[in-house]
Design a protein around this motif. Structure first.
Motif, mmCIF file in Angstrom:
data_model
loop_
_atom_site.group_PDB
_atom_site.id
_atom_site.type_symbol
_atom_site.label_atom_id
_atom_site.label_comp_id
_atom_site.label_asym_id
_atom_site.label_seq_id
_atom_site.Cartn_x
_atom_site.Cartn_y
_atom_site.Cartn_z
ATOM 1 N N THR A 292 2.785 14.684 -1.245
ATOM 2 C CA THR A 292 2.803 15.204 0.061
ATOM 3 C C THR A 292 4.102 15.726 0.554
ATOM 4 O O THR A 292 4.037 16.651 1.568
ATOM 5 C CB THR A 292 2.415 13.913 0.826
ATOM 6 O OG1 THR A 292 1.349 13.135 0.303
ATOM 7 C CG2 THR A 292 2.175 13.980 2.267
ATOM 8 N N SER B 137 0.933 -1.050 0.182
ATOM 9 C CA SER B 137 -0.221 0.063 -0.090
ATOM 10 C C SER B 137 0.966 1.106 0.085
ATOM 11 O O SER B 137 0.441 2.199 -0.808
ATOM 12 C CB SER B 137 -0.800 0.110 1.288
ATOM 13 O OG SER B 137 -1.854 -1.301 1.105
ATOM 14 N N PHE B 138 1.991 1.339 0.987
ATOM 15 C CA PHE B 138 2.698 2.420 1.020
ATOM 16 C C PHE B 138 3.504 2.664 -0.360
ATOM 17 O O PHE B 138 3.957 3.724 -0.801
ATOM 18 C CB PHE B 138 3.678 2.404 2.258
ATOM 19 C CG PHE B 138 4.501 3.532 2.330
ATOM 20 C CD1 PHE B 138 3.914 4.710 2.730
ATOM 21 C CD2 PHE B 138 5.697 3.701 2.304
ATOM 22 C CE1 PHE B 138 4.520 6.034 2.933
ATOM 23 C CE2 PHE B 138 6.561 4.722 2.500
ATOM 24 C CZ PHE B 138 5.977 5.913 2.705
ATOM 25 N N LEU C 73 2.919 10.182 -2.626
ATOM 26 C CA LEU C 73 3.984 10.612 -1.478
ATOM 27 C C LEU C 73 4.776 11.809 -2.088
ATOM 28 O O LEU C 73 4.894 12.678 -1.203
ATOM 29 C CB LEU C 73 4.872 9.406 -1.459
ATOM 30 C CG LEU C 73 5.929 9.626 -0.284
ATOM 31 C CD1 LEU C 73 5.179 9.857 1.051
ATOM 32 C CD2 LEU C 73 6.771 8.128 -0.167
ATOM 33 N N TYR D 273 0.562 8.228 7.829
ATOM 34 C CA TYR D 273 0.609 6.951 7.048
ATOM 35 C C TYR D 273 0.372 5.807 8.023
ATOM 36 O O TYR D 273 -0.514 4.771 8.009
ATOM 37 C CB TYR D 273 1.824 6.779 6.281
ATOM 38 C CG TYR D 273 1.892 7.469 4.833
ATOM 39 C CD1 TYR D 273 0.767 6.886 3.874
ATOM 40 C CD2 TYR D 273 2.441 8.421 4.640
ATOM 41 C CE1 TYR D 273 0.515 7.706 2.837
ATOM 42 C CE2 TYR D 273 2.362 8.969 3.212
ATOM 43 C CZ TYR D 273 1.252 8.541 2.582
ATOM 44 O OH TYR D 273 1.356 9.135 1.136
ATOM 45 N N GLU E 267 1.678 4.333 -2.905
ATOM 46 C CA GLU E 267 1.542 5.728 -2.623
ATOM 47 C C GLU E 267 2.712 6.490 -3.224
ATOM 48 O O GLU E 267 2.494 7.564 -3.933
ATOM 49 C CB GLU E 267 1.601 6.091 -1.046
ATOM 50 C CG GLU E 267 0.234 5.564 -0.308
ATOM 51 C CD GLU E 267 -0.924 6.667 -0.592
ATOM 52 O OE1 GLU E 267 -0.570 7.824 -0.109
ATOM 53 O OE2 GLU E 267 -1.798 6.313 -1.241
ATOM 54 N N ARG E 268 3.908 5.662 -3.328
ATOM 55 C CA ARG E 268 4.942 6.202 -4.005
ATOM 56 C C ARG E 268 5.105 6.178 -5.638
ATOM 57 O O ARG E 268 5.340 7.416 -6.165
ATOM 58 C CB ARG E 268 6.220 5.627 -3.510
ATOM 59 C CG ARG E 268 6.590 5.808 -1.952
ATOM 60 C CD ARG E 268 7.925 4.887 -1.355
ATOM 61 N NE ARG E 268 9.016 5.427 -1.810
ATOM 62 C CZ ARG E 268 9.754 4.676 -2.795
ATOM 63 N NH1 ARG E 268 9.335 3.434 -3.259
ATOM 64 N NH2 ARG E 268 10.729 5.268 -3.340
ATOM 65 N N ILE F 215 4.152 13.170 8.233
ATOM 66 C CA ILE F 215 4.154 12.236 7.252
ATOM 67 C C ILE F 215 4.079 10.818 7.595
ATOM 68 O O ILE F 215 3.158 9.914 7.376
ATOM 69 C CB ILE F 215 4.871 12.532 6.107
ATOM 70 C CG1 ILE F 215 4.904 13.826 5.380
ATOM 71 C CG2 ILE F 215 4.767 11.439 4.872
ATOM 72 C CD1 ILE F 215 5.536 14.320 4.427
ATOM 73 N N LEU G 117 6.375 -0.231 6.215
ATOM 74 C CA LEU G 117 6.668 0.982 5.557
ATOM 75 C C LEU G 117 8.180 1.295 5.287
ATOM 76 O O LEU G 117 8.443 1.930 4.380
ATOM 77 C CB LEU G 117 6.110 2.128 6.599
ATOM 78 C CG LEU G 117 4.506 1.889 6.985
ATOM 79 C CD1 LEU G 117 3.863 2.997 7.750
ATOM 80 C CD2 LEU G 117 3.629 2.090 5.566
ATOM 81 N N GLY H 230 -3.091 5.983 9.535
ATOM 82 C CA GLY H 230 -3.990 5.428 8.423
ATOM 83 C C GLY H 230 -4.197 4.024 8.418
ATOM 84 O O GLY H 230 -5.347 3.455 8.133
ATOM 85 N N PHE H 231 -3.018 3.401 8.164
ATOM 86 C CA PHE H 231 -3.043 2.015 7.946
ATOM 87 C C PHE H 231 -3.325 1.350 9.168
ATOM 88 O O PHE H 231 -3.751 -0.050 8.927
ATOM 89 C CB PHE H 231 -1.726 1.636 7.337
ATOM 90 C CG PHE H 231 -1.222 2.106 6.212
ATOM 91 C CD1 PHE H 231 -2.084 1.739 5.157
ATOM 92 C CD2 PHE H 231 -0.022 2.787 5.871
ATOM 93 C CE1 PHE H 231 -1.846 2.229 3.645
ATOM 94 C CE2 PHE H 231 0.301 2.993 4.441
ATOM 95 C CZ PHE H 231 -0.832 2.760 3.501
#
Length: 376
Positions: free
Chosen positions: A216, A203-204, A213, A230, A207-208, A226, A280, A233-234
Motif C-alpha cells: 500500500t 490486525s494492523f 502495508l 485503516y 497488515e505489516r 492510508i 495503530l 476500516g477498523f
C-alpha cells in the motif's frame, strides 16, 4: 543435547531483544510500584454539610472532619451538586436526615462511616448523661424511702436511651445498588479500551507482517489517506464491539443508567477511537504480536488505576501528572457522570474535547511513524 540447543537459541534471541528484557523485568516492578503508591494515596477526608444541627452533634462532627454550615437544605443540595460537599445532615423531629452525594464511590462509604461514628459517639454521651442524672434521682428517692420504711432497696439500672434511626438517602445513584453497579462505568470504559487496543493493534500488525502495508505504501496514496483508511476500516468492527459491550452492561446486566443512552454510546465510541488510534500507533513499533502485547503493562494496565476506582486524594504530584496523561481518566469521568449523575453534554464537554485531542495526537504520530517507511 538437542534440548540445550533449542534453549540456547531462545535465550540468545531474548537477550538480543532489549525491549523484551526491559518489559519482562522492569514493567512488572513499575506497575506494582504504581499500584502501591495509588493504594497508599487514598484519603478518608470528606466534607459534610450541616443545616441547623444540635450543638452537641455539630461540635462532635467538627472534631472528626471538615464541615460546612448552610442556612437551608436547598443551599446544601446546591453545594453538593457543585461537588463542594460529600454529604448533608439535617434533623427533623429529632431524626437525623442524611443525604449522600452518591456519585463518588470512594467517598460514599467514608461519609457514611464518619456519620455513623458521630451518631454512636452522641448516643454514648446522651446515655451517660441520662444514666447519671436518672441514677442520682433514683438513689435520692430510695434514701427517702429507706428513711420512711427502714428497708433497703436495690438501685435498678436505667435503660440507655437510643437515637431515632437515621433516614439515609442518595442524591445520585441507587442506595441498594451492588458494588458492580457502582464500578460498572469505569469497567465498561476499560474493557472497551483494552479489547479495541488489542484487536486494532494485532490486525494492523498483521497488515505489516503480511506485506500488505508495504504494498500500500508503494502506491501514490498519501500517508494521511492510508492511516485514515485503516482507521475507518477498523472502526466499523470497533463500533459493533462497543455497542455489544454497552448493551450487555446496561440492558442485560441491568446496571443503573441515569443519563442519555445515546450520549453514553457516543462517549464509548470516542473512547474506542482513542484505543483504536493508540493500537495503530504502537503496532508501528512492533514486529510481532508478542512485542505489541508487551506494551499492555505500560500503556493499558495503568489505565484502570486512573479510572476512578481508586481515590487519589493524597497522591504525589508525579502520580497526578500520569493521571492527567491517561485517556481513560477522562473517559471514566464522563461515563461515571452520565450513568450515575445523569449529566448531559454541557457537563462533560471538556472530557470529550480531551479524548478527541488524544485521537488527533495518536493519528498524527502514526502518520509520522509511517514516514520512516516511506518518506513521501
Amino acid at each position: 543435547m538437542q534440548i540445550l540447543t533449542v534453549a540456547e537459541r531462545v535465550i540468545s534471541q531474548i537477550f538480543r531483544d532489549k525491549r523484551t528484557i526491559a518489559m519482562m523485568f522492569l514493567a512488572p516492578l513499575f506497575v506494582l510500584f504504581l499500584l502501591s503508591t495509588i493504594l497508599g494515596s487514598s484519603s478518608d477526608d470528606v466534607t459534610i454539610g450541616t443545616v441547623d444541627l444540635p450543638v452537641t452533634f455539630q461540635d462532635t462532627l467538627k472534631t472528626k472532619t471538615d464541615i460546612r454550615t448552610f442556612s437551608s437544605k436547598a443551599a446544601g443540595i446546591t453545594a453538593m451538586k457543585d461537588r463542594q460537599i460529600d454529604a448533608l445532615i439535617t434533623f427533623q423531629k429529632n431524626q437525623p436526615k442524611i443525604l449522600i452525594e452518591g456519585g463518588d464511590i470512594s467517598k460514599n462509604a467514608a461519609a457514611l462511616q464518619l456519620i455513623q461514628e458521630t451518631l454512636i459517639t452522641i448516643q454514648g454521651k446522651q446515655a451517660l448523661t441520662a444514666n447519671t442524672k436518672l441514677t442520682a434521682t433514683v438513689q435520692q428517692l430510695q434514701q427517702q424511702l429507706t428513711q420512711l420504711t427502714n428497708q433497703t432497696f436495690d438501685t435498678p439500672q436505667p435503660a440507655s436511651p437510643t437515637l431515632t434511626k437515621p433516614d439515609i438517602q442518595f442524591l445520585y445513584g441507587n442506595p441498594d445498588a451492588e458494588l458492580f453497579d457502582q464500578i460498572a462505568p469505569a469497567l465498561m470504559g476499560f474493557f472497551i479500551f483494552l479489547f479495541v487496543f488489542i484487536i486494532a493493534g494485532v490486525s494492523f500488525l498483521r497488515e505489516r507482517s503480511s506485506g500488505t502495508l508495504e504494498r500500500t505504501l508503494a502506491t501514490p496514496l498519501k500517508r494521511s489517506s492510508i492511516v485514515f483508511g485503516y482507521f475507518v476500516g477498523f472502526f466499523l468492527f470497533v463500533t459493533i464491539q462497543t455497542i455489544l459491550i454497552q448493551l450487555f452492561i446496561v440492558n442485560v446486566l441491568d446496571v443503573t443508567q441515569q443519563g442519555n443512552y445515546f450520549l453514553l454510546l457516543f462517549v464509548n465510541l470516542l473512547t474506542a477511537s482513542v484505543a483504536l488510534s493508540l493500537g495503530l500507533l504502537l503496532s508501528s513499533f512492533s514486529r510481532t504480536e508478542f512485542q505489541l502485547i508487551q506494551f499492555i503493562p505500560l500503556a493499558i494496565v495503568p489505565q484502570i488505576f486512573f479510572s476512578g476506582l481508586f481515590d487519589l486524594g493524597d497522591a504525589p504530584v508525579w502520580v497526578e501528572i500520569i493521571n492527567r496523561l491517561m485517556p481513560l481518566t477522562y473517559a471514566a469521568h464522563a461515563l461515571q457522570n452520565i450513568m450515575t449523575r445523569g449529566y448531559g453534554l454541557q457537563d462533560i464537554w471538556l472530557d470529550l474535547v480531551v479524548l478527541a485531542g488524544f485521537v488527533v495526537l495518536f493519528v498524527a504520530l502514526n502518520m509520522r511513524a509511517l514516514k520512516k517507511q516511506r518518506p513521501v
